[in-house]
Design a protein around this motif. Structure first.
Motif, PDB file in Angstrom:
ATOM      1  N   ARG A 291       0.828  -1.215   0.000  1.00 41.59           N
ATOM      2  CA  ARG A 291       0.000   0.000   0.000  1.00 41.59           C
ATOM      3  C   ARG A 291       0.858   1.259   0.000  1.00 41.59           C
ATOM      4  O   ARG A 291       0.549   2.236  -0.674  1.00 41.59           O
ATOM      5  N   ALA A 292       1.935   1.235   0.786  1.00 40.69           N
ATOM      6  CA  ALA A 292       2.806   2.406   0.838  1.00 40.69           C
ATOM      7  C   ALA A 292       3.472   2.641  -0.515  1.00 40.69           C
ATOM      8  O   ALA A 292       3.599   3.788  -0.967  1.00 40.69           O
ATOM      9  N   GLN A 293       3.887   1.562  -1.177  1.00 43.94           N
ATOM     10  CA  GLN A 293       4.530   1.694  -2.482  1.00 43.94           C
ATOM     11  C   GLN A 293       3.563   2.309  -3.498  1.00 43.94           C
ATOM     12  O   GLN A 293       3.929   3.180  -4.285  1.00 43.94           O
ATOM     13  N   PHE A 294       2.306   1.858  -3.455  1.00 44.76           N
ATOM     14  CA  PHE A 294       1.284   2.382  -4.384  1.00 44.76           C
ATOM     15  C   PHE A 294       0.994   3.854  -4.104  1.00 44.76           C
ATOM     16  O   PHE A 294       0.945   4.684  -5.015  1.00 44.76           O
ATOM     17  N   GLU A 295       0.812   4.193  -2.840  1.00 49.34           N
ATOM     18  CA  GLU A 295       0.473   5.571  -2.490  1.00 49.34           C
ATOM     19  C   GLU A 295       1.624   6.515  -2.828  1.00 49.34           C
ATOM     20  O   GLU A 295       1.406   7.608  -3.350  1.00 49.34           O
ATOM     21  N   LEU A 296       2.850   6.089  -2.563  1.00 49.39           N
ATOM     22  CA  LEU A 296       4.010   6.934  -2.853  1.00 49.39           C
ATOM     23  C   LEU A 296       4.131   7.167  -4.359  1.00 49.39           C
ATOM     24  O   LEU A 296       4.363   8.295  -4.809  1.00 49.39           O
ATOM     25  N   GLY A 297       3.973   6.112  -5.165  1.00 46.77           N
ATOM     26  CA  GLY A 297       4.025   6.268  -6.619  1.00 46.77           C
ATOM     27  C   GLY A 297       2.971   7.228  -7.117  1.00 46.77           C
ATOM     28  O   GLY A 297       3.228   8.067  -7.989  1.00 46.77           O
ATOM     29  N   GLY A 298       1.756   7.118  -6.554  1.00 48.77           N
ATOM     30  CA  GLY A 298       0.683   8.023  -6.954  1.00 48.77           C
ATOM     31  C   GLY A 298       0.978   9.469  -6.619  1.00 48.77           C
ATOM     32  O   GLY A 298       0.711  10.373  -7.418  1.00 48.77           O
ATOM     33  N   GLN A 302       1.374  12.552  -9.357  1.00 50.88           N
ATOM     34  CA  GLN A 302       0.566  13.770  -9.288  1.00 50.88           C
ATOM     35  C   GLN A 302       1.438  15.014  -9.192  1.00 50.88           C
ATOM     36  O   GLN A 302       1.055  16.080  -9.672  1.00 50.88           O
ATOM     37  N   ARG A 303       2.608  14.903  -8.591  1.00 56.36           N
ATOM     38  CA  ARG A 303       3.496  16.058  -8.446  1.00 56.36           C
ATOM     39  C   ARG A 303       4.387  16.263  -9.678  1.00 56.36           C
ATOM     40  O   ARG A 303       5.201  17.184  -9.704  1.00 56.36           O
ATOM     41  N   GLY A 304       4.250  15.399 -10.673  1.00 52.12           N
ATOM     42  CA  GLY A 304       5.035  15.546 -11.889  1.00 52.12           C
ATOM     43  C   GLY A 304       6.464  15.043 -11.781  1.00 52.12           C
ATOM     44  O   GLY A 304       7.287  15.319 -12.653  1.00 52.12           O
ATOM     45  N   GLU A 305       6.777  14.280 -10.730  1.00 48.96           N
ATOM     46  CA  GLU A 305       8.121  13.701 -10.590  1.00 48.96           C
ATOM     47  C   GLU A 305       8.129  12.348 -11.294  1.00 48.96           C
ATOM     48  O   GLU A 305       8.149  11.279 -10.670  1.00 48.96           O
ATOM     49  N   HIS A 306       8.118  12.392 -12.622  1.00 46.35           N
ATOM     50  CA  HIS A 306       7.845  11.197 -13.406  1.00 46.35           C
ATOM     51  C   HIS A 306       8.963  10.175 -13.347  1.00 46.35           C
ATOM     52  O   HIS A 306       8.712   8.960 -13.373  1.00 46.35           O
ATOM     53  N   GLY A 307      10.203  10.608 -13.263  1.00 48.86           N
ATOM     54  CA  GLY A 307      11.311   9.663 -13.182  1.00 48.86           C
ATOM     55  C   GLY A 307      11.239   8.827 -11.915  1.00 48.86           C
ATOM     56  O   GLY A 307      11.354   7.595 -11.954  1.00 48.86           O
ATOM     57  N   LEU A 308      11.021   9.488 -10.782  1.00 47.33           N
ATOM     58  CA  LEU A 308      10.953   8.774  -9.511  1.00 47.33           C
ATOM     59  C   LEU A 308       9.656   7.964  -9.423  1.00 47.33           C
ATOM     60  O   LEU A 308       9.639   6.861  -8.843  1.00 47.33           O
ATOM     61  N   ALA A 309       8.572   8.491  -9.991  1.00 42.18           N
ATOM     62  CA  ALA A 309       7.309   7.743 -10.018  1.00 42.18           C
ATOM     63  C   ALA A 309       7.475   6.463 -10.833  1.00 42.18           C
ATOM     64  O   ALA A 309       6.963   5.395 -10.467  1.00 42.18           O
ATOM     65  N   ASP A 310       8.189   6.558 -11.966  1.00 40.64           N
ATOM     66  CA  ASP A 310       8.467   5.384 -12.792  1.00 40.64           C
ATOM     67  C   ASP A 310       9.216   4.332 -11.976  1.00 40.64           C
ATOM     68  O   ASP A 310       8.887   3.138 -12.021  1.00 40.64           O
ATOM     69  N   TYR A 311      10.205   4.766 -11.209  1.00 45.03           N
ATOM     70  CA  TYR A 311      10.976   3.828 -10.394  1.00 45.03           C
ATOM     71  C   TYR A 311      10.082   3.185  -9.326  1.00 45.03           C
ATOM     72  O   TYR A 311      10.103   1.960  -9.126  1.00 45.03           O
ATOM     73  N   ALA A 312       9.281   4.009  -8.628  1.00 48.17           N
ATOM     74  CA  ALA A 312       8.429   3.492  -7.550  1.00 48.17           C
ATOM     75  C   ALA A 312       7.402   2.495  -8.074  1.00 48.17           C
ATOM     76  O   ALA A 312       7.185   1.430  -7.486  1.00 48.17           O
ATOM     77  N   PHE A 313       6.754   2.824  -9.184  1.00 47.41           N
ATOM     78  CA  PHE A 313       5.759   1.920  -9.748  1.00 47.41           C
ATOM     79  C   PHE A 313       6.420   0.653 -10.311  1.00 47.41           C
ATOM     80  O   PHE A 313       5.844  -0.440 -10.234  1.00 47.41           O
ATOM     81  N   SER A 314       7.616   0.794 -10.880  1.00 47.05           N
ATOM     82  CA  SER A 314       8.334  -0.386 -11.389  1.00 47.05           C
ATOM     83  C   SER A 314       8.673  -1.330 -10.243  1.00 47.05           C
ATOM     84  O   SER A 314       8.582  -2.558 -10.383  1.00 47.05           O
ATOM     85  N   ARG A 315       9.076  -0.773  -9.094  1.00 50.91           N
ATOM     86  CA  ARG A 315       9.344  -1.601  -7.929  1.00 50.91           C
ATOM     87  C   ARG A 315       8.070  -2.288  -7.444  1.00 50.91           C
ATOM     88  O   ARG A 315       8.107  -3.429  -6.982  1.00 50.91           O
ATOM     89  N   TYR A 316       6.933  -1.590  -7.535  1.00 44.38           N
ATOM     90  CA  TYR A 316       5.658  -2.205  -7.146  1.00 44.38           C
ATOM     91  C   TYR A 316       5.399  -3.439  -8.013  1.00 44.38           C
ATOM     92  O   TYR A 316       5.069  -4.514  -7.503  1.00 44.38           O
ATOM     93  N   ILE A 317       5.519  -3.290  -9.334  1.00 49.14           N
ATOM     94  CA  ILE A 317       5.241  -4.395 -10.247  1.00 49.14           C
ATOM     95  C   ILE A 317       6.200  -5.554  -9.991  1.00 49.14           C
ATOM     96  O   ILE A 317       5.813  -6.726 -10.021  1.00 49.14           O
ATOM     97  N   ALA A 318       7.479  -5.239  -9.730  1.00 51.39           N
ATOM     98  CA  ALA A 318       8.456  -6.294  -9.483  1.00 51.39           C
ATOM     99  C   ALA A 318       8.165  -7.051  -8.187  1.00 51.39           C
ATOM    100  O   ALA A 318       8.317  -8.271  -8.122  1.00 51.39           O
TER     101      ALA A 318
END
Length: 381
Positions: A291-298, A302-318
């Motif tokens: 849940r924390a990984q999902f919320e942080l990626g979201g 929303q803040r436009g930090e797309h590089g870090l969001a990409d990393y966070a969501f990629s870690r979620y999927i992995a």
């Protein structure tokens, strides 16, 4: 549709005044046949009463139309034109039923239907503020929470009923409207028949529950880490703990706690440091609980930090390929890769994976549309 309903109400009021002023008996009889009164009126009056107003003055209709003008357009925008019309008329019928259930007195006015609109507004836009005129101490405009006005009106109706002082106001009709509008809107959000937005009451409730879950997970994680550390110390007294592992665990716990407490900026700052320092060598270091990984990626998205969001969501999927939010994550991750990182092929692969495992629903429809847009070479502005 809001302005059309306002126009119908104003025209009906004008005809009422004209009939009274001219002493036209036929017109007066016709209008009286449109008034709702238990045991003395036809079934059609459960709708028609809501387009009539007290013809002895203008303030009844002025007040109702002002409230409809303030709160109606936003609700119509969420419902859509024709669904809003059905909702408005349904609110009028339910308010009329509530009145006749408790009172035998005749009733006219749009306030029951408008109460349904305001009930929906408080569910769909609970944090919205309304510009208001302030006349106490100084004159000027102030921004007041919408829930204050709606809550004040609701409290007035409850007190009037409780004290038995109706003063010619159909309080039960108002309460029936509030209940109809609020409950129906919440159910439609729950059933995904209304598009959910970040700050509607349903989504805020889910965010609150998610934070509670994250807070609980953080406590469990801290306790588990401590027990494991104590057990390791007992079993291997001569072995020194790895300071890097301990640092990573401490920073992950900081991120989870900051999210649970609503300190999003702190959570992002610690997570960024975690990724920059350990992400390349130890990818698992930047993996939080699901849940924390999902919320942080979201939040990052929303803040436009797309590089870090990409990393966070990629870690979620992995880490959680079949997690509860995995389909939404794949769609969001595809959008980030296609629109901001130029990785169209990777985005298409993610969308195909989501579509293949999703049932029919809103997320699948979005994924299909996104994939079609990418295959067609479309772009977003």
């Amino acid at each position: 549709m809001v302005y059309a309903l306002m126009a119908i109400n104003v025209l009906a009021f004008a005809f009422q005044r004209a009939a009274v002023a001219s002493a036209a008996t036929d017109g007066d009889v016709w209008f009286r046949a449109m008034i709702l009164q238990r045991d003395h009126s036809g079934i059609w009056t459960y709708l028609t009463y809501a387009f009539l107003h007290d013809w002895n003055g203008i303030w009844h209709i002025v007040g109702n139309m002002l409230i409809l003008w303030v709160f109606g357009p936003a609700v119509e925008d969420r419902f859509g034109r024709w669904r809003f019309l059905a909702f408005y008329l349904g609110g009028a019928v339910v308010a009329g039923l509530a009145h006749t259930l408790f009172s035998a007195s005749p009733v006219v006015g749009a306030s029951g239907a408008i109460a349904a609109v305001t009930g929906a507004f408080i569910v769909l836009f609970p944090l919205t503020r309304v510009r208001s005129i302030w006349l106490l101490g100084f004159a000027g405009f102030v921004m007041v929470p919408a829930w204050f006005f709606i809550g004040l009106a609701l409290a007035r109706d409850l007190f009037s009923i409780g004290l038995g002082q109706r003063m010619g106001v159909a309080n039960e009709a108002h309460l029936g409207g509030y209940l109809f509008g609020g409950v129906l809107s919440f159910v439609l959000l729950w059933a995904k028949l209304l598009h959910r937005e970040q700050y509607d009451l349903f989504s805020l409730g889910r965010q609150f529950k998610r934070r509670q879950d994250i807070r609980g997970a953080a406590r469990i994680s801290d306790a588990t880490t401590q027990r494991a550390a104590n057990g390791a110390a007992r079993q291997r007294p001569a072995e020194k703990p790895d300071p890097i592992v301990e640092q990573i665990a401490a920073e992950r716990a900081k991120v989870s706690r900051a999210l649970a407490e609503g300190r999003t900026d702190d959570a992002i700052a610690v997570y960024r440091h975690l990724v920059e320092r350990h992400g390349a060598v130890r990818p698992g270091a930047a993996t939080l609980n699901r849940r924390a990984q999902f919320e942080l990626g979201g939040e990052l998205y929303q803040r436009g930090e797309h590089g870090l969001a990409d990393y966070a969501f990629s870690r979620y999927i992995a880490a959680y390929p079949r997690g509860e939010e995995s389909h939404e994550v794949r769609v969001l991750l595809a959008r980030i890769k296609a629109e901001h990182l130029g990785e169209t092929d990777a985005a298409m692969s993610l969308l195909e994976s989501a579509i293949g495992s999703l049932r029919e629903g809103e997320v699948k429809s979005i994924a299909i549309d996104e994939l079609a847009r990418l295959r067609g070479g479309g772009a977003t502005a």
